[in-house]
Enzyme design. Structure first.
Site: not given
Ligand SMILES: NC(=O)c1ccc[n+]([C@@H]2O[C@H](COP(=O)([O-])OP(=O)(O)OC[C@H]3O[C@@H](n4cnc5c(N)ncnc54)[C@H](OP(=O)(O)O)[C@@H]3O)[C@@H](O)[C@H]2O)c1
Length: 279
Positions: A51, A109
């Site tokens: 990241y 990862h």
């Molecule tokens: N291990 C892996 O392979 C892997 C892969 C992908 C992700 N990850 C980790 O998992 C974390 C979370 O996953 P993600 O970032 O893909 O998706 P997520 O947390 O499901 O969604 C994030 C999105 O939702 C929005 N959001 C957050 N809270 C909200 C709410 N209360 N209402 C409406 N929209 C909301 C955010 O926008 P705003 O920022 O504008 O609020 C952002 O656009 C990542 O940040 C990363 O740390 C790990």
């Protein structure tokens, strides 16, 4: 209701019920957003070498008045560094980038089964734990067959498996498998990246009943399944609202109704751990 999720693996691991995702929180603004989340009571912070934001996470840890020992800082080994020596060096590089003496949770990862070096990578994580530079070790996107192989070849089970999980992809089998081995499941993209999922009538109806937001209902659904969601938000308001989801209680019927969205569901990113190549 318990405030933490525990496993007895690795001498005992205890995580908060919800953490902060940090993908795309980079640089000054990223560090400020992470700092704000810590101020709003988040204690489990996700990150990864890939990241490019271990620096921002480290900066937030240094900025906050919250004592270091209360924080659980996570990072992950990139796919290009699975060879033992490279994995060892990369873990050390993560430490330098974070500016910390110890990383609380370090995950592989992706398994990259075609490369077939994840056992070597795991041995490097086990060694880092023995040296004390990593407190707890785990994996991400691992299928049961990969976990069985780690156990068979090293005798050490991961404490955590971080998987893509949300109502469109509830993967109950994987959650149950992890629980049966004492492995804590974390959910990545727990909000399905905040898109059409939050407009699903079943989720909106429950939100109306509970006077909550659809995102809070989705996060409460994860927690009701014993899964630790790590939603990412750059906004303090949404961070606070997401964190407060742990105060919501869903009925078992509501949990089942949300899970049934997965019948015709799909992963948000069309990637299969058995074949995905991410370096
Ligand atoms: N291990 C892996 O392979 C892997 C892969 C992908 C992700 N990850 C980790 O998992 C974390 C979370 O996953 P993600 O970032 O893909 O998706 P997520 O947390 O499901 O969604 C994030 C999105 O939702 C929005 N959001 C957050 N809270 C909200 C709410 N209360 N209402 C409406 N929209 C909301 C955010 O926008 P705003 O920022 O504008 O609020 C952002 O656009 C990542 O940040 C990363 O740390 C790990």
């Amino acid at each position: 209701m318990n405030d933490t999720v525990r496993t007895e693996l690795q001498g005992g691991v205890e995580l908060p019920k919800i953490g902060l995702g940090t993908y795309r929180l980079n640089g000054e603004s990223g560090a400020r957003a992470i700092d704000a989340a810590i101020g709003a009571s988040y204690r489990l912070i996700d990150s990864a070498f890939n990241y490019d934001n271990e620096g921002a996470v480290g900066q937030a840890v240094r900025n906050t008045e919250v004592p270091r020992e209360e924080l659980i800082i996570t990072s992950k080994l990139a796919g290009r560094y699975h060879a033992y020596d490279q994995a060892r060096d990369s873990i050390e590089e993560s430490l330098f980038r974070l500016g910390l003496d110890q990383i609380d949770l370090y995950l592989i990862h992706w398994p990259l089964p075609k490369v077939d070096k994840y056992v070597e990578a795991w041995e490097a994580l086990v060694n880092a734990q023995q040296r004390g530079i990593v407190r707890w070790i785990g994996v991400s996107n691992f299928l049961p067959e990969h976990i069985e192989r780690l156990e068979k070849e090293t005798g050490v089970l991961p404490a955590v498996n971080q998987l893509q999980l949300h109502p469109y992809f509830p993967d109950t089998e994987a959650v149950e498998y992890n629980a049966s081995r004492g492995i804590i499941t974390e959910a990545w993209s727990p909000l399905g990246r905040g898109r059409e999922l939050l407009d699903e009538p079943v989720i909106k109806d429950i939100a109306t009943r509970l006077e909550a937001t659809p995102a809070q209902v989705v996060l409460a659904w994860h927690m009701a399944r014993g899964v630790v969601p790590i939603p990412k938000s750059s906004s303090l308001e949404r961070q606070v609202s997401n964190f407060e989801a742990q105060n919501l209680e869903l009925t078992s019927e509501e949990v089942a109704a949300i899970t049934s969205l997965g019948i015709n569901g799909h992963r948000v990113l069309d990637i299969e751990p058995a074949t995905h190549e991410e370096f």
